[in-house]
Motif scaffolding. Structure first.
Motif, short mmCIF file in Angstrom:
data_model
loop_
_atom_site.label_atom_id
_atom_site.label_comp_id
_atom_site.label_asym_id
_atom_site.label_seq_id
_atom_site.Cartn_x
_atom_site.Cartn_y
_atom_site.Cartn_z
N ASP A 117 0.81 -1.22 0.00
CA ASP A 117 0.00 0.00 0.00
C ASP A 117 0.84 1.26 0.00
O ASP A 117 0.30 2.37 0.01
N GLY A 118 2.18 1.11 0.01
CA GLY A 118 3.06 2.26 -0.13
C GLY A 118 3.68 2.77 1.15
O GLY A 118 4.43 3.76 1.11
N ARG A 149 -4.62 1.02 4.44
CA ARG A 149 -5.92 0.85 3.78
C ARG A 149 -6.78 -0.15 4.53
O ARG A 149 -7.96 0.11 4.80
N VAL A 198 -6.00 6.14 2.57
CA VAL A 198 -6.37 6.14 1.15
C VAL A 198 -5.09 6.21 0.33
O VAL A 198 -4.32 7.18 0.43
N GLU A 199 -4.86 5.20 -0.51
CA GLU A 199 -3.59 5.08 -1.23
C GLU A 199 -3.24 6.29 -2.07
O GLU A 199 -2.12 6.76 -2.07
N ALA A 200 -4.21 6.84 -2.80
CA ALA A 200 -3.93 7.91 -3.75
C ALA A 200 -4.21 9.29 -3.19
O ALA A 200 -4.24 10.27 -3.93
N ALA A 201 -4.41 9.42 -1.90
CA ALA A 201 -4.77 10.72 -1.31
C ALA A 201 -3.64 11.73 -1.52
O ALA A 201 -2.46 11.41 -1.34
N PRO A 202 -3.97 12.96 -1.88
CA PRO A 202 -2.93 13.98 -2.03
C PRO A 202 -2.28 14.37 -0.71
O PRO A 202 -1.14 14.82 -0.68
N ARG A 207 -2.50 9.13 3.32
CA ARG A 207 -1.95 7.96 2.64
C ARG A 207 -1.39 6.96 3.65
O ARG A 207 -1.05 7.32 4.77
#
Length: 269
Positions: A117-118, A149, A198-202, A207
């Protein structure tokens, strides 16, 4: 990559050290010395590394290596393993990423990685003379919270990579508490894993990321000191049994200070 070799914790698979990857060593030294009362000594890895100490005890590493390794400014936890190559293979097999390493560093081998998930983390294989001995105590003087996540998916990932719940002597155990995962190592609560990122959150606060938490006596006073020295308050929240504040240092490294006694709330393990 710590300023000194991470001190191993009881058994393998446990969080064993925390390390700040930053750009400028002197600025980080001034900030954390003022805010957390740390003193510093040169690290064994060269002029770009320092060991932070609290009351003479090593508590964290700081390395001015963000630019050299093209990695983000971040606080990173390290986990102890028996074999860094095996851990690297397990990370890749489970769709994680190995960014740097394994590299031989001092009395061990280290790698930088990210889960699927980063969220960034490190792995440390102790190769010194004491590798086969039972290490004692949590030398990091910090605890961890993974905001991810899905807590249960993340627990499976780290469990398979690090051998949690493997049944081997000294490995960490997990418990499911109120929709979170509590990680205990040597019987002590050292980390929590919670869902909702949230993976793609700015916003990097939203994130998936490992949150390094340092216990302090007075959260409000620490926040004021951080702001006075160029830090930024990102979030202040009341939690069971206390409060915590997430801060950004002047170089953008996020960390949390808390007056809660352990990841298990009022239980100090």
């Amino acid at each position: 990559m710590s300023a000194t070799e991470p001190a191993p914790l009881t058994g393998v698979s446990a969080p064993c050290w925390v390390h700040l990857v930053t750009r400028e060593l002197a600025a980080a030294q001034r900030f954390y010395g003022a805010v957390l009362g740390w003193t510093f000594r040169p690290g064994a890895m060269g002029e770009d590394f320092l060991t932070a100490r609290s009351d003479g005890v090593p508590v964290a590493g700081i390395g001015a290596i963000a630019s050299a390794y093209h990695v983000a400014v971040t606080w990173m936890p390290y986990f102890s393993v028996q074999d860094a190559d095996v851990a690297a293979d397990r990370i890749r097999e489970r769709s994680g990423t190995v960014a740097v390493g394994p590299l031989a560093i001092g009395k061990g081998r280290a790698l930088f990685a990210a889960d699927r998930d980063g969220a960034s983390f490190g792995v440390w294989q102790w190769t010194g003379r004491a590798a086969s001995l039972a290490p004692s105590g949590n030398r990091s003087h910090a605890w961890l919270r993974l905001r991810t996540r899905n807590a249960f998916d993340a627990a499976i990932f780290y469990g398979e990579v690090l051998g949690w719940e493997s049944g081997e002597s000294g490995t960490c155990e997990v418990a499911y508490v109120k929709e979170e995962v509590l990680v205990r190592c040597g019987g002590r609560p050292l980390a929590r894993i919670s869902s909702g990122a949230v993976e793609a959150a700015p916003d990097p606060m939203v994130r998936p990321h490992w949150q390094v938490q340092f216990p302090v006596a007075d959260v409000a006073a620490t926040v004021r000191e951080a702001e006075r020295h160029g830090g930024t308050l990102l979030e202040l929240r009341e939690v069971p049994h206390g409060s915590e504040a997430t801060l950004s240092d002047p170089d953008g490294g996020h960390f949390t200070v808390t007056d809660v006694r352990s990841p298990a709330g009022s239980d100090d393990g």
